[in-house]
Design an enzyme around this catalytic site. Structure first.
Site, PDB file in Angstrom:
ATOM      1  CD1 TRP A 139      -3.030   1.376   0.711  1.00 35.30           C
ATOM      2  CD2 TRP A 139      -1.527   2.442   1.980  1.00 35.30           C
ATOM      3  NE1 TRP A 139      -3.539   2.631   1.002  1.00 35.30           N
ATOM      4  CE2 TRP A 139      -2.635   3.297   1.780  1.00 35.30           C
ATOM      5  CE3 TRP A 139      -0.453   2.897   2.757  1.00 35.30           C
ATOM      6  CZ2 TRP A 139      -2.698   4.584   2.320  1.00 35.30           C
ATOM      7  CZ3 TRP A 139      -0.518   4.182   3.285  1.00 35.30           C
ATOM      8  CH2 TRP A 139      -1.630   5.002   3.065  1.00 35.30           C
ATOM      9  CE  LYS A 158      -3.367  -6.772  -0.211  1.00 35.70           C
ATOM     10  NZ  LYS A 158      -2.032  -7.214   0.271  1.00 35.70           N
ATOM     11  CG  ASP A 159      -7.017   3.129   0.292  1.00 35.30           C
ATOM     12  OD1 ASP A 159      -6.002   3.573   0.820  1.00 35.30           O
ATOM     13  OD2 ASP A 159      -8.116   3.732   0.278  1.00 35.30           O
ATOM     14  CG  LEU A 160     -11.865   1.466   4.889  1.00 37.97           C
ATOM     15  CD1 LEU A 160     -12.690   0.210   4.607  1.00 37.97           C
ATOM     16  CD2 LEU A 160     -11.713   1.680   6.394  1.00 37.97           C
TER      17      LEU A 160
END
Length: 207
Positions: A139, A158-160
């Protein structure tokens, strides 16, 4: 930049009507590359800032810079010369001290390329090289590719924030999983970085 943001927005609007409506609401894409770019400096700062609020991280970062004679960002050799206890005294955790020391060593070894060398390297190779450094994950490198190097086709699944923005944009009841985001994101190539940036804006607008 490796692409024209205006051209990217126009291309994305043609292939994805929902994303097009979001982009119209959010306004122009403000992504820019950072020139010149210094990988060692940027990654060291990233390590120090990890898992901390901006204010707390900034205070520690300033204390770390105070450890060096000119109080500006040090070179790798200088970082290796400073005892770990001094970094700990500035507020860094043991894990972050170890990561910064590892970054300095790998930079001197050539495993972390210079900013100029990065220009000709593909995204996957940059991710592979930088994630060998202790404390640097995928990330972190993806954020560097998007915001510092101006790479156009990065999708941090994967970044919220990206996942939330996707959920809001497409009216989903739950966050998408990584596979769903990757599959849908094929239509955004080669401008997935711009799509990601707008999903962060969606969180600001709708979150």
């Amino acid at each position: 930049m490796t692409y024209d943001p205006d051209e990217a927005v126009a291309a994305l609007a043609r292939v994805d009507a929902s994303l097009g409506r979001l982009m119209e609401r959010a306004g122009p894409c403000l992504l820019e590359a950072r020139v010149p770019y210094h990988p060692f400096r940027a990654l060291m700062r990233s390590i120090i800032f990890q898992q901390l609020s901006g204010k707390a991280a900034g205070t520690i970062y300033d204390r770390v810079l105070d450890l060096f004679p000119d109080k500006t960002h040090p070179e790798p050799e200088q970082v290796l010369a400073v005892p770990a206890e001094a970094f700990r005294g500035a507020g860094m955790s043991r894990a972050k001290v170890a990561a910064v020391k590892d970054l300095a060593e790998k930079t001197l070894e050539g495993a972390v390329p210079s900013g100029r060398r990065l220009n000709g390297m593909p995204d996957d190779e940059i991710i592979s090289r930088f994630t060998r450094v202790r404390g640097i994950g995928e990330w972190t490198v993806q954020m560097m590719l998007i915001f510092d190097l101006g790479r156009g086709d990065v999708l941090p699944v994967k970044d919220l924030g990206v996942r939330k923005g996707f959920m809001f944009t497409y009216g989903l009841s739950d966050l998408p999983d990584q596979a769903e985001l990757l599959e849908h994101g094929e239509i955004w190539r080669p401008y997935r970085s711009v799509a990601s940036w707008y999903f962060w804006r969606a969180v600001e607008l709708d979150g």
